[in-house]
Design a protein around this motif. Structure first.
Motif, PDB file in Angstrom:
ATOM      1  N   PRO A 104      86.114  17.572 -68.547  1.00  0.00           N
ATOM      2  CA  PRO A 104      84.789  17.094 -68.948  1.00  0.00           C
ATOM      3  C   PRO A 104      83.877  16.956 -67.729  1.00  0.00           C
ATOM      4  CG  PRO A 104      86.511  15.469 -69.461  1.00  0.00           C
ATOM      5  CD  PRO A 104      87.161  16.635 -68.818  1.00  0.00           C
ATOM      6  N   ARG A 105      82.640  17.274 -67.969  1.00  0.00           N
ATOM      7  CA  ARG A 105      81.672  17.149 -66.875  1.00  0.00           C
ATOM      8  C   ARG A 105      81.475  15.681 -66.545  1.00  0.00           C
ATOM      9  NH1 ARG A 105      76.580  20.521 -68.722  1.00  0.00           N
ATOM     10  NH2 ARG A 105      75.865  18.386 -68.605  1.00  0.00           N
ATOM     11  N   PRO A 106      81.322  15.378 -65.274  1.00  0.00           N
ATOM     12  CA  PRO A 106      81.059  13.983 -64.922  1.00  0.00           C
ATOM     13  C   PRO A 106      79.697  13.557 -65.476  1.00  0.00           C
ATOM     14  CG  PRO A 106      81.061  15.394 -62.960  1.00  0.00           C
ATOM     15  CD  PRO A 106      81.404  16.255 -64.133  1.00  0.00           C
ATOM     16  N   LEU A 107      79.599  12.275 -65.786  1.00  0.00           N
ATOM     17  CA  LEU A 107      78.330  11.750 -66.304  1.00  0.00           C
ATOM     18  C   LEU A 107      77.275  11.729 -65.210  1.00  0.00           C
ATOM     19  CD1 LEU A 107      79.575   8.678 -68.372  1.00  0.00           C
ATOM     20  CD2 LEU A 107      78.760  10.865 -69.252  1.00  0.00           C
ATOM     21  N   ARG A 108      76.048  11.988 -65.613  1.00  0.00           N
ATOM     22  CA  ARG A 108      74.924  11.831 -64.687  1.00  0.00           C
ATOM     23  C   ARG A 108      74.812  10.358 -64.323  1.00  0.00           C
ATOM     24  NH1 ARG A 108      71.722  13.979 -69.031  1.00  0.00           N
ATOM     25  NH2 ARG A 108      70.636  12.013 -68.784  1.00  0.00           N
ATOM     26  N   ALA A 109      74.120  10.073 -63.239  1.00  0.00           N
ATOM     27  CA  ALA A 109      73.975   8.692 -62.757  1.00  0.00           C
ATOM     28  C   ALA A 109      73.326   7.802 -63.806  1.00  0.00           C
ATOM     29  CB  ALA A 109      73.169   8.665 -61.459  1.00  0.00           C
ATOM     30  N   ASP A 110      72.278   8.295 -64.491  1.00  0.00           N
ATOM     31  CA  ASP A 110      71.620   7.470 -65.502  1.00  0.00           C
ATOM     32  C   ASP A 110      72.530   7.237 -66.703  1.00  0.00           C
ATOM     33  OD1 ASP A 110      71.337  10.196 -66.212  1.00  0.00           O
ATOM     34  OD2 ASP A 110      69.587   9.760 -67.451  1.00  0.00           O
ATOM     35  N   ALA A 111      73.344   8.215 -67.056  1.00  0.00           N
ATOM     36  CA  ALA A 111      74.284   8.058 -68.169  1.00  0.00           C
ATOM     37  C   ALA A 111      75.376   7.052 -67.810  1.00  0.00           C
ATOM     38  CB  ALA A 111      74.888   9.398 -68.552  1.00  0.00           C
ATOM     39  N   ARG A 112      75.827   7.095 -66.544  1.00  0.00           N
ATOM     40  CA  ARG A 112      76.822   6.106 -66.094  1.00  0.00           C
ATOM     41  C   ARG A 112      76.249   4.697 -66.152  1.00  0.00           C
ATOM     42  NH1 ARG A 112      77.736   9.798 -62.067  1.00  0.00           N
ATOM     43  NH2 ARG A 112      76.721   8.491 -60.522  1.00  0.00           N
ATOM     44  N   ARG A 113      74.996   4.551 -65.710  1.00  0.00           N
ATOM     45  CA  ARG A 113      74.344   3.227 -65.756  1.00  0.00           C
ATOM     46  C   ARG A 113      74.204   2.753 -67.194  1.00  0.00           C
ATOM     47  NH1 ARG A 113      71.223   5.484 -61.690  1.00  0.00           N
ATOM     48  NH2 ARG A 113      69.599   6.075 -63.165  1.00  0.00           N
ATOM     49  N   ASN A 114      73.780   3.638 -68.086  1.00  0.00           N
ATOM     50  CA  ASN A 114      73.640   3.264 -69.502  1.00  0.00           C
ATOM     51  C   ASN A 114      74.989   2.864 -70.101  1.00  0.00           C
ATOM     52  OD1 ASN A 114      70.882   3.579 -69.617  1.00  0.00           O
ATOM     53  ND2 ASN A 114      70.972   5.643 -70.464  1.00  0.00           N
ATOM     54  N   ARG A 115      76.022   3.616 -69.776  1.00  0.00           N
ATOM     55  CA  ARG A 115      77.357   3.298 -70.301  1.00  0.00           C
ATOM     56  C   ARG A 115      77.789   1.922 -69.828  1.00  0.00           C
ATOM     57  NH1 ARG A 115      82.903   3.689 -69.969  1.00  0.00           N
ATOM     58  NH2 ARG A 115      83.875   4.806 -71.700  1.00  0.00           N
ATOM     59  N   ARG A 116      77.579   1.627 -68.556  1.00  0.00           N
ATOM     60  CA  ARG A 116      77.957   0.326 -68.001  1.00  0.00           C
ATOM     61  C   ARG A 116      77.136  -0.778 -68.669  1.00  0.00           C
ATOM     62  NH1 ARG A 116      81.411  -2.891 -67.260  1.00  0.00           N
ATOM     63  NH2 ARG A 116      82.575  -1.025 -67.463  1.00  0.00           N
ATOM     64  N   ARG A 117      75.838  -0.559 -68.867  1.00  0.00           N
ATOM     65  CA  ARG A 117      74.988  -1.566 -69.535  1.00  0.00           C
ATOM     66  C   ARG A 117      75.457  -1.814 -70.964  1.00  0.00           C
ATOM     67  NH1 ARG A 117      69.253   0.803 -68.260  1.00  0.00           N
ATOM     68  NH2 ARG A 117      68.754  -0.244 -70.201  1.00  0.00           N
ATOM     69  N   VAL A 118      75.833  -0.751 -71.662  1.00  0.00           N
ATOM     70  CA  VAL A 118      76.342  -0.891 -73.031  1.00  0.00           C
ATOM     71  C   VAL A 118      77.629  -1.718 -73.021  1.00  0.00           C
ATOM     72  CG1 VAL A 118      77.417   0.366 -74.950  1.00  0.00           C
ATOM     73  CG2 VAL A 118      75.240   1.164 -73.986  1.00  0.00           C
ATOM     74  N   LEU A 119      78.531  -1.408 -72.099  1.00  0.00           N
ATOM     75  CA  LEU A 119      79.791  -2.159 -72.040  1.00  0.00           C
ATOM     76  C   LEU A 119      79.557  -3.629 -71.710  1.00  0.00           C
ATOM     77  CD1 LEU A 119      82.191   0.435 -70.412  1.00  0.00           C
ATOM     78  CD2 LEU A 119      82.436  -0.641 -72.658  1.00  0.00           C
ATOM     79  N   GLU A 120      78.662  -3.900 -70.783  1.00  0.00           N
ATOM     80  CA  GLU A 120      78.370  -5.299 -70.440  1.00  0.00           C
ATOM     81  C   GLU A 120      77.757  -6.039 -71.627  1.00  0.00           C
ATOM     82  OE1 GLU A 120      75.949  -5.005 -66.931  1.00  0.00           O
ATOM     83  OE2 GLU A 120      77.657  -4.396 -65.692  1.00  0.00           O
ATOM     84  N   ALA A 121      76.832  -5.394 -72.313  1.00  0.00           N
ATOM     85  CA  ALA A 121      76.210  -6.012 -73.491  1.00  0.00           C
ATOM     86  C   ALA A 121      77.231  -6.186 -74.614  1.00  0.00           C
ATOM     87  CB  ALA A 121      75.037  -5.156 -73.968  1.00  0.00           C
ATOM     88  N   ALA A 122      78.076  -5.185 -74.803  1.00  0.00           N
ATOM     89  CA  ALA A 122      79.100  -5.265 -75.856  1.00  0.00           C
ATOM     90  C   ALA A 122      80.102  -6.365 -75.542  1.00  0.00           C
ATOM     91  CB  ALA A 122      79.807  -3.925 -75.997  1.00  0.00           C
ATOM     92  N   ARG A 123      80.473  -6.476 -74.286  1.00  0.00           N
ATOM     93  CA  ARG A 123      81.424  -7.524 -73.898  1.00  0.00           C
ATOM     94  C   ARG A 123      80.857  -8.897 -74.245  1.00  0.00           C
ATOM     95  NH1 ARG A 123      85.544  -7.041 -69.206  1.00  0.00           N
ATOM     96  NH2 ARG A 123      86.458  -9.099 -69.240  1.00  0.00           N
ATOM     97  N   ALA A 124      79.598  -9.135 -73.908  1.00  0.00           N
ATOM     98  CA  ALA A 124      78.967 -10.422 -74.222  1.00  0.00           C
ATOM     99  C   ALA A 124      78.868 -10.623 -75.734  1.00  0.00           C
ATOM    100  CB  ALA A 124      77.586 -10.499 -73.581  1.00  0.00           C
ATOM    101  N   ALA A 125      78.489  -9.578 -76.462  1.00  0.00           N
ATOM    102  CA  ALA A 125      78.339  -9.688 -77.912  1.00  0.00           C
ATOM    103  C   ALA A 125      79.675  -9.966 -78.597  1.00  0.00           C
ATOM    104  CB  ALA A 125      77.713  -8.409 -78.477  1.00  0.00           C
ATOM    105  N   PHE A 126      80.720  -9.265 -78.180  1.00  0.00           N
ATOM    106  CA  PHE A 126      82.032  -9.472 -78.797  1.00  0.00           C
ATOM    107  C   PHE A 126      82.650 -10.795 -78.382  1.00  0.00           C
ATOM    108  CE2 PHE A 126      81.668  -5.006 -79.850  1.00  0.00           C
ATOM    109  CZ  PHE A 126      82.240  -4.962 -81.117  1.00  0.00           C
ATOM    110  N   GLU A 127      82.363 -11.265 -77.172  1.00  0.00           N
ATOM    111  CA  GLU A 127      82.839 -12.588 -76.779  1.00  0.00           C
ATOM    112  C   GLU A 127      82.254 -13.656 -77.697  1.00  0.00           C
ATOM    113  OE1 GLU A 127      82.049 -13.101 -72.595  1.00  0.00           O
ATOM    114  OE2 GLU A 127      83.605 -11.677 -72.033  1.00  0.00           O
ATOM    115  N   GLU A 128      80.983 -13.501 -78.062  1.00  0.00           N
ATOM    116  CA  GLU A 128      80.311 -14.479 -78.920  1.00  0.00           C
ATOM    117  C   GLU A 128      80.641 -14.295 -80.395  1.00  0.00           C
ATOM    118  OE1 GLU A 128      76.141 -14.047 -78.200  1.00  0.00           O
ATOM    119  OE2 GLU A 128      76.349 -14.500 -76.072  1.00  0.00           O
TER     120      GLU A 128
END
Length: 190
Positions: free
Chosen positions: A8-32
């Motif tokens: 698989p092609r590596p993610l572009r920098a903006d896609a990596r940032r978006n993925r990390r932001r999604v995971l951080e937001a999801a982690r907070a949402a699922f914790e709550e």
């Protein structure tokens, strides 16, 4: 002539940032909210569109699996800290108490660990070999020192920790410490 499968092609920098932001937001949402967390709410927290989430995680379960992998990696780090304790019993106590402290704040983790069958089957979608090895070593060290009941192995310990997760659900503040105390008293060798 056959061609080798392409990686698989590596993610572009903006896609990596978006993925990390999604995971951080999801982690907070699922914790709550646990499994009641909604993809739309996660997208809003992350500052992205819902389509961005689905580009990285095709289903809600895929996102939960990714979070479960992160939570299990956190558990492996907790187990490593417990193994660093010089006293084998203190290591078991540290692991159980830290786990209880995290579970009380993380509804998503409690729900994942509450489903013993889903998490510990051999064909479970998310596994963490490092966590399994470290917990087994923690218990083996306590057995060797004679401080852990001989009839408590990895499977029994997992079941107790999963039970702790379920017991913590909807309890008054501070009750998780009582439940951890009860488990520890039951684990201690006579």
């Amino acid at each position: 002539m056959t061609t080798a499968p392409s990686s698989p092609r590596p993610l572009r920098a903006d896609a990596r940032r978006n993925r990390r932001r999604v995971l951080e937001a999801a982690r907070a949402a699922f914790e709550e909210a646990g499994n009641e967390a909604q993809m739309e709410d996660i997208a809003k927290r992350a500052g992205v569109g819902v389509g961005t989430i689905y580009r990285h995680f095709p289903t809600k379960q895929a996102l939960i699996d990714e979070l479960t992998a992160e939570w299990m990696a956190d558990g492996a780090a907790k187990a490593a800290d417990a193994l660093a304790e010089p006293d084998p019993w203190d290591g078991v106590v540290l692991f159980v108490r830290r786990s209880a402290d995290i579970m009380v704040r993380n509804r998503g983790l409690r729900e994942v660990f509450g489903d013993v069958g889903q998490l510990f089957e051999e064909d479970a979608p998310v596994q963490n070999h490092d966590l399994q090895v470290k917990v087994a070593a923690l218990l083996a060290r306590a057995h060797t020192a004679g401080v852990l009941r001989a009839d408590v192995g990895v499977n029994e310990f997992r079941a107790l920790m999963c039970g702790l997760a379920m017991a913590i659900t909807n309890t008054p503040p501070g009750a998780h410490q009582l439940y951890a105390d009860v488990i520890l008293k039951g684990l201690k060798a006579p």
